[in-house]
Every structure is written in structure tokens, then in C-alpha cells.
Design an enzyme around this catalytic site. Sequence first.
Site, PDB file in Angstrom:
ATOM      1  N   GLY A  43       0.771  -1.246   0.000  1.00 53.43           N
ATOM      2  CA  GLY A  43       0.000   0.000   0.000  1.00 53.43           C
ATOM      3  C   GLY A  43       0.794   1.283   0.000  1.00 53.43           C
ATOM      4  O   GLY A  43       0.345   2.296  -0.523  1.00 53.43           O
ATOM      5  N   GLU A  97       3.619   4.165   6.026  1.00 55.84           N
ATOM      6  CA  GLU A  97       2.448   3.308   5.830  1.00 55.84           C
ATOM      7  C   GLU A  97       1.392   4.060   5.027  1.00 55.84           C
ATOM      8  O   GLU A  97       1.378   5.286   4.995  1.00 55.84           O
ATOM      9  CB  GLU A  97       1.945   2.892   7.226  1.00 55.84           C
ATOM     10  CG  GLU A  97       0.726   2.030   7.305  1.00 55.84           C
ATOM     11  CD  GLU A  97       0.808   0.672   6.619  1.00 55.84           C
ATOM     12  OE1 GLU A  97       1.077   0.630   5.413  1.00 55.84           O
ATOM     13  OE2 GLU A  97       0.535  -0.344   7.301  1.00 55.84           O
ATOM     14  N   ASP A  98       0.511   3.317   4.386  1.00 57.09           N
ATOM     15  CA  ASP A  98      -0.554   3.958   3.607  1.00 57.09           C
ATOM     16  C   ASP A  98      -1.664   4.481   4.517  1.00 57.09           C
ATOM     17  O   ASP A  98      -2.120   5.608   4.393  1.00 57.09           O
ATOM     18  CB  ASP A  98      -1.129   3.001   2.545  1.00 57.09           C
ATOM     19  CG  ASP A  98      -1.560   1.636   3.101  1.00 57.09           C
ATOM     20  OD1 ASP A  98      -1.370   1.367   4.308  1.00 57.09           O
ATOM     21  OD2 ASP A  98      -2.087   0.822   2.322  1.00 57.09           O
ATOM     22  N   ASP A 101      -5.464   1.937  10.656  1.00 58.23           N
ATOM     23  CA  ASP A 101      -6.852   1.633  10.963  1.00 58.23           C
ATOM     24  C   ASP A 101      -6.909   1.208  12.432  1.00 58.23           C
ATOM     25  O   ASP A 101      -6.903   2.047  13.323  1.00 58.23           O
ATOM     26  CB  ASP A 101      -7.255   0.524   9.972  1.00 58.23           C
ATOM     27  CG  ASP A 101      -8.724   0.204   9.959  1.00 58.23           C
ATOM     28  OD1 ASP A 101      -9.506   1.084   9.612  1.00 58.23           O
ATOM     29  OD2 ASP A 101      -9.085  -0.936  10.278  1.00 58.23           O
ATOM     30  N   LYS A 129      -7.200   6.720  10.314  1.00 56.34           N
ATOM     31  CA  LYS A 129      -8.629   6.604  10.650  1.00 56.34           C
ATOM     32  C   LYS A 129      -8.741   6.524  12.160  1.00 56.34           C
ATOM     33  O   LYS A 129      -8.845   5.434  12.721  1.00 56.34           O
ATOM     34  CB  LYS A 129      -9.191   5.296  10.074  1.00 56.34           C
ATOM     35  CG  LYS A 129      -9.681   5.339   8.658  1.00 56.34           C
ATOM     36  CD  LYS A 129     -10.381   4.014   8.342  1.00 56.34           C
ATOM     37  CE  LYS A 129     -10.505   3.770   6.872  1.00 56.34           C
ATOM     38  NZ  LYS A 129     -10.951   2.400   6.554  1.00 56.34           N
ATOM     39  N   PHE A 151     -14.277   3.152   3.504  1.00 54.03           N
ATOM     40  CA  PHE A 151     -13.220   2.397   2.840  1.00 54.03           C
ATOM     41  C   PHE A 151     -12.685   3.231   1.682  1.00 54.03           C
ATOM     42  O   PHE A 151     -13.432   3.678   0.824  1.00 54.03           O
ATOM     43  CB  PHE A 151     -13.726   1.039   2.346  1.00 54.03           C
ATOM     44  CG  PHE A 151     -12.597   0.103   2.066  1.00 54.03           C
ATOM     45  CD1 PHE A 151     -12.028  -0.641   3.108  1.00 54.03           C
ATOM     46  CD2 PHE A 151     -12.060  -0.011   0.796  1.00 54.03           C
ATOM     47  CE1 PHE A 151     -10.943  -1.478   2.870  1.00 54.03           C
ATOM     48  CE2 PHE A 151     -10.978  -0.855   0.546  1.00 54.03           C
ATOM     49  CZ  PHE A 151     -10.426  -1.584   1.583  1.00 54.03           C
ATOM     50  N   VAL A 152     -11.391   3.462   1.684  1.00 57.06           N
ATOM     51  CA  VAL A 152     -10.806   4.325   0.656  1.00 57.06           C
ATOM     52  C   VAL A 152      -9.837   3.551  -0.241  1.00 57.06           C
ATOM     53  O   VAL A 152      -9.206   2.583   0.197  1.00 57.06           O
ATOM     54  CB  VAL A 152     -10.099   5.546   1.291  1.00 57.06           C
ATOM     55  CG1 VAL A 152     -11.110   6.487   1.916  1.00 57.06           C
ATOM     56  CG2 VAL A 152      -9.062   5.113   2.331  1.00 57.06           C
ATOM     57  N   ASP A 158      -5.767  -0.291  -1.888  1.00 59.88           N
ATOM     58  CA  ASP A 158      -6.494  -1.208  -2.765  1.00 59.88           C
ATOM     59  C   ASP A 158      -7.811  -1.684  -2.180  1.00 59.88           C
ATOM     60  O   ASP A 158      -8.025  -1.654  -0.968  1.00 59.88           O
ATOM     61  CB  ASP A 158      -5.642  -2.460  -2.999  1.00 59.88           C
ATOM     62  CG  ASP A 158      -5.578  -3.348  -1.744  1.00 59.88           C
ATOM     63  OD1 ASP A 158      -5.137  -2.837  -0.695  1.00 59.88           O
ATOM     64  OD2 ASP A 158      -6.009  -4.515  -1.816  1.00 59.88           O
ATOM     65  N   ARG A 164      -5.184   0.524  -6.886  1.00 57.37           N
ATOM     66  CA  ARG A 164      -4.030   1.212  -6.285  1.00 57.37           C
ATOM     67  C   ARG A 164      -3.539   2.339  -7.171  1.00 57.37           C
ATOM     68  O   ARG A 164      -2.869   3.266  -6.710  1.00 57.37           O
ATOM     69  CB  ARG A 164      -2.863   0.230  -6.094  1.00 57.37           C
ATOM     70  CG  ARG A 164      -3.122  -0.878  -5.099  1.00 57.37           C
ATOM     71  CD  ARG A 164      -1.819  -1.641  -4.839  1.00 57.37           C
ATOM     72  NE  ARG A 164      -2.055  -2.929  -4.206  1.00 57.37           N
ATOM     73  CZ  ARG A 164      -2.185  -3.123  -2.902  1.00 57.37           C
ATOM     74  NH1 ARG A 164      -2.118  -2.097  -2.079  1.00 57.37           N
ATOM     75  NH2 ARG A 164      -2.393  -4.317  -2.411  1.00 57.37           N
TER      76      ARG A 164
HETATM   77  P1  IMP Z   1      -4.383  -1.907  10.829  1.00 53.22           P
HETATM   78  O1  IMP Z   1      -3.426  -2.957  11.315  1.00 53.22           O
HETATM   79  O2  IMP Z   1      -5.811  -2.242  11.171  1.00 53.22           O
HETATM   80  O3  IMP Z   1      -4.023  -0.516  11.240  1.00 53.22           O
HETATM   81  O4  IMP Z   1      -4.391  -2.072   9.274  1.00 53.22           O
HETATM   82  C1  IMP Z   1      -3.858  -1.220   8.398  1.00 53.22           C
HETATM   83  C2  IMP Z   1      -3.928  -1.869   7.020  1.00 53.22           C
HETATM   84  O5  IMP Z   1      -5.292  -2.195   6.669  1.00 53.22           O
HETATM   85  C3  IMP Z   1      -3.453  -0.907   5.984  1.00 53.22           C
HETATM   86  O6  IMP Z   1      -2.082  -1.042   5.759  1.00 53.22           O
HETATM   87  C4  IMP Z   1      -4.286  -1.279   4.777  1.00 53.22           C
HETATM   88  O7  IMP Z   1      -3.618  -2.283   4.057  1.00 53.22           O
HETATM   89  C5  IMP Z   1      -5.566  -1.845   5.319  1.00 53.22           C
HETATM   90  N1  IMP Z   1      -6.681  -0.855   5.285  1.00 53.22           N
HETATM   91  C6  IMP Z   1      -7.302  -0.316   6.341  1.00 53.22           C
HETATM   92  N2  IMP Z   1      -8.267   0.544   5.964  1.00 53.22           N
HETATM   93  C7  IMP Z   1      -8.235   0.574   4.601  1.00 53.22           C
HETATM   94  C8  IMP Z   1      -9.000   1.284   3.603  1.00 53.22           C
HETATM   95  O8  IMP Z   1      -9.900   2.108   3.866  1.00 53.22           O
HETATM   96  N3  IMP Z   1      -8.659   1.043   2.313  1.00 53.22           N
HETATM   97  C9  IMP Z   1      -7.680   0.158   1.958  1.00 53.22           C
HETATM   98  N4  IMP Z   1      -6.947  -0.525   2.859  1.00 53.22           N
HETATM   99  C10 IMP Z   1      -7.220  -0.329   4.176  1.00 53.22           C
HETATM  100 MG    MG Z   2      -1.089  -1.873   4.081  1.00 51.19          MG
END
Ligand code: IMP
Ligand code: MG
Length: 174
Positions: A43, A97-98, A101, A129, A151-152, A158, A164
Site C-alpha cells: 500500500g 504506511e498507507d 486503521d 482513521k 473504505f478508501v 487497494d 491502487r
Molecule cells: P491496521 O493494522 O488495522 O491498522 O491495518 C492497516 C492496514 O489495513 C493498511 O495497511 C491497509 O492495508 C488496510 N486498510 C485499512 N483501511 C483501509 C481502507 O480504507 N482502504 C484500503 N486498505 C485499508
Molecule cells: Mg497496508
Amino acid sequence: MYDKCEQILISRESIQQRVEELGRQITEDYKDKELVAIGVLRGSFIFLADLVRAIKMPLSLDFMIAKSYVGTETSGEVRILKDVDVKVSGKHVLIVEDIIDSGFTLSKLVGHFEGRNAASVKICTMLNKPSRRVVKDLHVDYVGFDVPDAFVVGYGLDFNDMMRNFPEIRIYKP
Ligand code: IMP
Ligand code: MG
């Protein structure tokens, strides 16, 4: 598929402007330090490519792959599928990081580099987020934009490995 992601949340121009600001701030904060930028695949690849060119000092960079198993919901188990090759001990690590969440992925990666004697470990994420955060004590040092709980896709992000390539960030409505 295009009709499910018509709504542009962040334009290409806004992204470019914000990335330049982040680059300036990071250049200032790390001047005279040995910086390693580490992109979390896949990402972050577009953001990382833009960000490192906005940082006006020599740096090294590498990539890693982490997978979170959300199937088990609350456990938030994260596995590192590919580690970096670059030596991080004594260096200043910036994880790129992208999107953050729940925060499980980043909290795992920060611990991973702290355990390897990095001089410092900081996080730079394009999107954040905050309303979705589970790991409440995760400190995020640089944020491009806070986004709502939607969801973006685009600019590296992606849906099922598609979209992407969009230059802007769009909301995906299934
Ligand atoms: P976390 O471990 O829950 O913080 O997950 C982060 C990962 O979830 C990111 O690196 C993304 O790959 C994926 N992710 C979370 N939200 C989104 C979204 O809105 N769009 C696309 N990928 C997301
Ligand atoms: Mg990711």
C-alpha cells in the site's frame, strides 16, 4: 467497478501539497541524522516514492511486508512476511504506511524495530482513521490526512488488490 468509487475524498493536488509539507517537516526533524525510510508493501509504495523525493537529504530506504489476520478479530495477529535487508541498528527508522486503521500492524512493526536497537522509530502515514483505532497508545508522528470511517482506495490503497493506481484517494462503496 468505476461507479462504486466515484467520490473523490482527497484530490491529487491536495495530496501533492501535503506530501511536500511532510517532506519539509521530516527534513527539518532529521537533519544530521542517519535516516532509513521503510515502506510497508504494497500500500505505501506510491506515497513512499513521493515522500522520499520531498525529503531534501540523503537517506536509505527499504521495504517490508506485513500481513494482519483480521479473521480472528480481536487478537489482531500480525505476521512479518518479508523483513528489511538494511541494517537498522543505530539508525533512525521512519516507517511509512498507507493508512492506519486498528493500529495492530504499526504497533507490531514499531516493536520489531525497537527490538533491533534502532536509534529511534517513528511512523509516517498518509492516512489515519482515528475512529477505528484499537491500539489506543500508538503514537503516530506524521499524518497526511485524518479520514472518516469509510473504505478508501487509490494512491496505493487497494480493494482486493485493485485500484491502487488511482492518482487521488476515493471512497469505495461496495
Ligand atoms: P491496521 O493494522 O488495522 O491498522 O491495518 C492497516 C492496514 O489495513 C493498511 O495497511 C491497509 O492495508 C488496510 N486498510 C485499512 N483501511 C483501509 C481502507 O480504507 N482502504 C484500503 N486498505 C485499508
Ligand atoms: Mg497496508
